[in-house]
Every structure is written in structure tokens, then in C-alpha cells.
Write a protein that holds these residues in place. Structure first.
Motif: not given
Length: 301
Positions: A172-175, A177-179, A237, A256
Motif C-alpha cells: 500500500a502507498p501508506s506502507y 511511505a512509512r517503511c 498497510g 490502493r
């Protein structure tokens, strides 16, 4: 005892129902008989055949190898009788209930949208659909057809190929971006790699590193029982997942999920088959109709 004095199809039907319902009492209720009458009928059948078909205990019934073979042949014979009667009285229109077992990904993305079309085409057929990624015993689960992904083991099962799909690592883009997005297999080793919580034929993720094939274990804080659960976890994510392309195609299109490390993808394909019991003899019309429909409409790519 002369064979003409024996209702062999009736004995087969009672024996099959004992196996399918798991006991004499349940079969007796189905036939409006007493449990002792059903028990005596099975005992008489064993005596006539010259061998034990069922091992009896206080907790459950267990088929002997001879009993399993007799059950399989009996169900085929009974299905042929049913089909002959339907053909004589209804022009061989498929009718009756089909028990279908499918992995969750195929059931969600391919099968479910097609079910209304199948039932409209065959109004006399009804479906029991069970979704699980675990490999089941079709005989023990009283299943007509099962959809399986991956290499087929040698067995008594017959199979119709429904296609093959490439595998893709997604996050996921959120994951990401975080990792961070992994740019190499070495970087991938530091990420949460979502996996399955049961033994699979192929363990780990096949990858290409420095031009050579390797297999990277799935290591992470979450494991799941089916591919759809892993897809939802990846979208949420929780980590990276390696999934069949047809299951994540819409997620990638909608943003997504994003495919990562495509240059390390070995391009392996996962085959999908519809499997069923049989030795090449005639199938019930309802089962044949489902297999033909899946081969025609439920193509995996």
C-alpha cells in the motif's frame, strides 16, 4: 442369496448416506428407518461383500480402504442412475445441488460475479459454496468440485485447467511511505513480508537476485489463512504481500496497492484447476455443467 433378491442400489444409497451423514442414526432419520435397521443393512452388505466397510467406535465411524473404494463406486453408480432418470424424464437438464469448494481469491474475484449467470443458465441447479485456501479431501467433505491453485499432486482427482496467473509483490502507498519502497532483494529482507499460516507446496517468495534464483522466507508479524485476507492486510498497510495478479489488478488500477521489485520477479505462473472425483466415467449432468461453465467463463489470467 440370488442377486435378484437383493436391492443393491437401495443398499448403496443407505450406505452412502451413512458415510455422508456420519452415522447410523442420522441416516436412519433421513430414510425414516430405525438405527438398528440401518446397522443391520450395512452388516448384511459387509457379509455379502466379504469384508468390513466401516470401523465402528463409540465416537465416530471410519471407512476402511475397502469401504472408501465401495463408497466412491457407489456414488458414481447412484449418480448415473439419477442422471439416467433425469435424461428420460427431463431431457437431461442439469438439476440438483452442487457442493463447490474454492480458494477465497478465486471465489471473490472470479466466481462470485459469475454465479448469477450460471444459475440463470441452469435454473434447476443450486450451489453450496465453501471458501477456504486449505486443501480438502473431496470425499470426506462431500464436495463435487474444488478450485485449487498451484501445482497438482498425483491423486485420484481429475482436473480441468482454468488458466494461470503471474505473481506480483505489492504494498500500500501508506506502507511504502512509512517503511520505504524496496529497491533490491537485500532491502526487501528488512520489510514485513506477509505469508500464509499453513504449509504450502511452495514455501517463501521465489525471486531473482544477481541473476540467480533464490527463495526468500515470509517473515513478519502477521500471517493469514487465505489470499483474500493477505490482500486486505496489504491494502491496509500491514506489510508487503506476494499475490496472484488477478486478485490485485483492480487495487493497483485504483491506487490502493503498488507493485514493487518487478525486476526481481522471476515471472513464475500459478496454475488454477477445477478438480473432481472420478475415473473418467460419466459425470452427473449438474457437475458436468459447472465444469464446462467454469472452463468457458471463469478464466484466470
Amino acid at each position: 442369496m440370488a442377486r435378484l433378491d437383493v436391492n443393491r442400489s437401495g443398499e448403496m444409497e443407505v450406505f452412502a448416506r451413512v458415510v455422508e451423514l456420519g452415522g447410523f442414526s442420522a441416516a436412519a432419520r433421513a430414510f425414516r428407518m430405525t438405527p438398528s435397521a440401518v446397522s443391520k443393512l450395512v452388516a448384511r452388505l459387509e457379509l455379502r461383500l466379504g469384508g468390513r466397510l466401516i470401523n465402528r467406535s463409540t465416537r465416530r465411524l471410519q471407512l476402511t480402504p475397502e469401504g472408501r473404494a465401495f463408497y466412491e463406486r457407489s456414488t458414481r453408480i447412484l449418480a448415473d442412475l439419477d442422471e439416467a432418470e433425469r435424461a428420460a424424464g427431463a431431457g437431461e437438464r442439469p438439476a440438483g445441488r452442487i457442493r463447490l469448494n474454492t480458494n477465497a481469491s478465486f471465489g471473490t474475484h472470479i466466481l462470485a460475479p459469475l454465479v448469477p449467470e450460471f444459475l440463470q443458465r441452469y435454473p434447476g441447479v443450486s450451489l453450496d459454496i465453501v471458501q477456504t485456501d486449505a486443501v480438502i479431501d473431496l470425499l470426506e467433505e462431500r464436495t463435487d468440485v474444488a478450485v485449487r491453485a498451484g501445482p497438482l499432486k498425483s491423486s485420484r482427482l481429475l482436473a480441468r485447467k482454468l488458466g494461470a496467473t503471474r505473481m506480483v509483490i505489492v504494498g500500500a502507498p501508506s506502507y511504502l511511505a512509512r517503511c520505504g519502497e524496496p529497491r533490491s532483494v537485500a532491502e526487501l529482507e528488512a520489510h514485513d513480508r506477509l505469508g500464509f499460516c499453513y504449509a504450502r507446496t511452495i514455501e517463501g517468495w521465489p525471486l531473482i537476485r544477481d541473476g540467480a534464483p533464490i527463495r526468500l522466507p515470509t517473515v513478519g508479524s502477521i500471517q493469514a489463512s487465505d489470499g483474500e485476507a493477505l490482500r486486505h492486510l496489504a491494502v491496509g498497510g500491514a506489510g508487503l504481500a506476494r499475490l496472484a495478479a488477478f486478485t490485485v489488478r483492480e487495487d493497483i488500477r485504483a491506487g490502493r496497492l503498488r507493485a514493487v521489485l518487478e525486476d526481481a520477479n522471476p515471472g513464475d505462473l500459478e496454475e488454477v484447476h477445477a478438480v473432481y472425483l472420478g475415473q473418467g466415467g460419466p459425470l452427473p449432468a449438474r457437475v458436468r455443467a459447472l465444469l464446462d461453465f467454469l472452463a468457458e467463463r471463469a478464466r484466470v489470467r
